[in-house]
Structures are given as C-alpha cells and as structure tokens.
Design an enzyme around this catalytic site. Sequence first.
Site, short mmCIF file in Angstrom:
data_model
loop_
_atom_site.label_atom_id
_atom_site.label_comp_id
_atom_site.label_asym_id
_atom_site.label_seq_id
_atom_site.Cartn_x
_atom_site.Cartn_y
_atom_site.Cartn_z
N ARG A 278 0.82 -1.22 0.00
CA ARG A 278 0.00 0.00 0.00
C ARG A 278 0.84 1.26 0.00
O ARG A 278 0.44 2.28 -0.56
CB ARG A 278 -0.96 -0.01 1.19
N GLY B 58 -11.93 -7.88 -2.35
CA GLY B 58 -10.72 -8.28 -1.65
C GLY B 58 -10.27 -9.70 -1.97
O GLY B 58 -9.10 -9.94 -2.32
N LYS C 133 -21.83 -15.31 -0.66
CA LYS C 133 -23.26 -15.13 -0.40
C LYS C 133 -23.98 -14.31 -1.45
O LYS C 133 -23.49 -13.27 -1.88
CB LYS C 133 -23.45 -14.45 0.96
P1 ADP Z 1 -14.78 -10.72 -2.66
O1 ADP Z 1 -13.98 -10.45 -1.39
O2 ADP Z 1 -13.89 -10.85 -3.86
O3 ADP Z 1 -15.90 -9.73 -2.86
P2 ADP Z 1 -16.47 -12.66 -1.33
O4 ADP Z 1 -16.00 -12.14 -0.01
O5 ADP Z 1 -17.86 -12.39 -1.74
O6 ADP Z 1 -15.46 -12.18 -2.50
O7 ADP Z 1 -16.33 -14.25 -1.38
C1 ADP Z 1 -15.12 -14.93 -1.15
C2 ADP Z 1 -15.34 -16.24 -0.43
O8 ADP Z 1 -16.31 -17.06 -1.07
C3 ADP Z 1 -14.08 -17.04 -0.40
O9 ADP Z 1 -13.60 -17.10 0.93
C4 ADP Z 1 -14.48 -18.42 -0.93
O10 ADP Z 1 -13.93 -19.48 -0.19
C5 ADP Z 1 -15.98 -18.39 -0.76
N1 ADP Z 1 -16.65 -19.34 -1.67
C6 ADP Z 1 -16.62 -19.38 -3.01
N2 ADP Z 1 -17.28 -20.43 -3.51
C7 ADP Z 1 -17.76 -21.11 -2.44
C8 ADP Z 1 -18.53 -22.31 -2.29
N3 ADP Z 1 -18.95 -23.02 -3.34
N4 ADP Z 1 -18.85 -22.71 -1.03
C9 ADP Z 1 -18.44 -21.99 0.04
N5 ADP Z 1 -17.71 -20.85 -0.03
C10 ADP Z 1 -17.37 -20.43 -1.26
MG MG Z 2 -14.47 -10.86 0.71
#
Ligand code: ADP
Ligand code: MG
Length: 397
Positions: free
Chosen positions: A37, A355, A199
């Site tokens: 950063r 993230g 989610k």
């Molecule tokens: P970002 O930070 O890029 O916005 P999210 O926080 O929404 O992404 O989601 C990331 C998480 O989703 C990861 O920790 C990953 O392990 C989880 N994930 C992805 N696919 C699945 C799945 N099929 N079942 C459970 N968790 C999942």
């Molecule tokens: Mg996330």
Amino acid sequence: MHKKTLSDITCKGNRVLMRVDFNVPLDDQGNITNDKRIVEALPSIRKIVESGGRLILMSHLGRPKGKPVAELSLAPVAKRLSELLDTQVVMAEDCIGTGVMQQALALQDGEVMLLENLRFHPEEEKNDPEFAKELASLGEAYVNDAFGTAHRAHASTEGICHFVQPSVAGFLIEKELKYLGRALQNPERPFVAILGGAKISGKIDVLENLFGKVDAVLVGGAMIFTFFRAMGYDTGKSLVEEDKLELASRLLKKAEDNNIRLLLPTDVVAATEFSAEAETRTVDVASIPGDMMGLDIGPKTIDLYSREILQAKTVVWNGPMGVFELEPFAKGTIAIARALADATAKGAISVVGGGDSAAAVMQAGLASGITHISTGGGASLEFLEGKKLPGISALND
Ligand code: ADP
Ligand code: MG
C-alpha cells in the site's frame, strides 16, 4: 464521474494534504509485513514532492477505536516511506493540534510529513465537522488517494472537502474511476460480468445494477446453490441461503423478462466435507449427491465461461468461483483469472474488484495480465452496486 485530479493543481510552495491508505499489515513486533500500500501511493507522493509541494500525508491504521494505541502508530510507516523515498519523512505526534500545525508550517518545498493515525480520534469516523476543519487547516490543497475508504463519509475523506479547496483525486483514485467508471458507464461491448463469492445476499445490489448494463453475467461461487435450490434442484450439503430463495427466484425471473443472459454452471466439483483432504467428485448440477457440497465450478463450466470471457471487450469480475483458499477447489477461480488475462491480451479491458477476488488473481500470479485490480474491497463493491462513494462525490468536478 469527471473529477479534478492531482494533475490539475499547483503543488509548488503549497502545503498539499493527501489522504492515503497506509493501513498496512503489522506483525507482533510492529514490523510491516507487506508494504504494497505504501508502494502503490508512491506515484502521487513523488508527483507532489518533485513539483515542489510541501506534502502532508494522513491515514488510518487498524482499529484503535477512537483513542491512541501505541501499537497502531504510523511511525513504522514513516520509517519505511523514508527508505522508499530516500528522504527524511517527518513523523507528527498527532494529526491535529498546535504542535502539528507548527510542524506543517515549518515544511519546506519538497518535504514530507506523516500525521499520526487519524482514528486515534473518534471524530474521524464520526465525520465531525470541527475535526475535519482542523485537519483541513493544515493544507492549502487536498488530495484523496485512498480508494479503500472512499465509500465511508469520514472527516478525512468527505468532511474535509468542505473546508479546503481545491479537493482533487490522486493517481490511484483517478485510475479506479477510469477503469471501474468506464466499465459501468461506457463499456466497449460485449460486456461480460462474472460474479461469485460466498453469499448471494452480499451481491444482490451488484447483480441488479449490472443487469441493466451487461451483455451476460456468469455466476459462480456459493451463491449458485441458492439459485439452484430456488429452481428446485437438490443441492446436497452446499451452502444455501434459505431466506434468500424468493429473492433468487425473483432475480432469475427478472433476468428472463429482460432478456439478460444470466449463466449458471452446468457442473460443479463437490466434496464430502469443507476440507482439502475430502473426497471430491465432479457432478452435473442436477445431480449433486445428498451427502456432498459444491465447492468449485466444474470443467464444463470453466470451458463455457472461458469462451464467453474470450469474446468480451469489457470484463468485470467480483467474487471467486469456488473455495480457492483450498487447493482442490481453486481450479475454477484460477481458470477464470487466466481467461481474463487471455481476453486482456486480445485487447479487452479487464477489471477485478473485491478483496478475495484480487487476492485470488495475485495468488494465481496473473495480476500483470489484468488491466486493473481495484485496491478497495468494500469500495469497489459499492461502486459496482452503482452507489455514490462519499469520498469521491466530495471532490471537485
Ligand atoms: P470478494 O472479497 O472478492 O468480494 P467474497 O468475499 O464475496 O469475495 O467471497 C469470497 C469467499 O467465497 C471465499 O472465501 C471463498 O472461499 C468463498 N466461496 C466461493 N465459492 C464457495 C462455495 N462453493 N462454497 C463456500 N464458499 C465459497
Ligand atoms: Mg471478501
């Protein structure tokens, strides 16, 4: 989204107050474990220093909850920045007060000072106008280069703009606006969005905002199972948000009614448990065994999604395709990252926000193949949701 930038202001001889994101990870001894950063802020810092500005930097670090916490002092950052710039960076004892004001007034052209952790004061996160005014009084121009906190109306991001002019974007924020902003406002088509993550509840607003803009949405991650359940499939032990089934049905209908190509996986990698050692099987989405959970997209889906991505001229990706943290379930996410890099090599603009998604691209070693990886997790998500970010709205048009 046309904001004035650091290139539009006169730095020479002026005290330039810049909000940066120096919220770096520290170990138990207070050593910086990753200076990314700080390094990322260097282009804006160098520009100001080299044009003879008197630079005053400010940032938060960790969660001191409104009081001074010695372990969360920005002093180690000042030291690291001194090394990177090869010049002494003055560390202030606080971020407001007469002592700090004297130090600010003593700065000469090209000198740099770093204020102490803004969140040692509860007024920062409360966006207290008096506090914002005091911060503002230190500078003669304000630059915001902390995209990661631009979605929060804090004293150092929003409030301050009411008391110091000009207020402009630094180079990091300028880049965010250029790529995220262009993708959402004036994308070259086909425009494909990829949405995944844990989610559906966290991504509804993104999905709905993108519906009106994209040519296709490719869905992965755990949220697919809420869609599949809503469609009447047996999803075994996969993560399903039971209270979001109606919402999932509504989104599917909305996509259909508006001729939006909402693509869902055709196959998934399922496992008996949420573990890297678990027994795995690739199955069609309509036949997930009752005792298994889907943890990644399958090879057929990888093929289908990759072909869509390769035809796109603009690609925006948020949310991993599977549990990429566990090696057996990282393939889908890595393959999508590679498809993004391939599309980029063919001339597409690719943007990654979020993230975990950004971490996945870096983990796959594909960061250099992507046009833009957003530096703000929550901020990029709110941007993709179509929300106005207070720290950006407050800057001069
Ligand atoms: P970002 O930070 O890029 O916005 P999210 O926080 O929404 O992404 O989601 C990331 C998480 O989703 C990861 O920790 C990953 O392990 C989880 N994930 C992805 N696919 C699945 C799945 N099929 N079942 C459970 N968790 C999942
Ligand atoms: Mg996330």
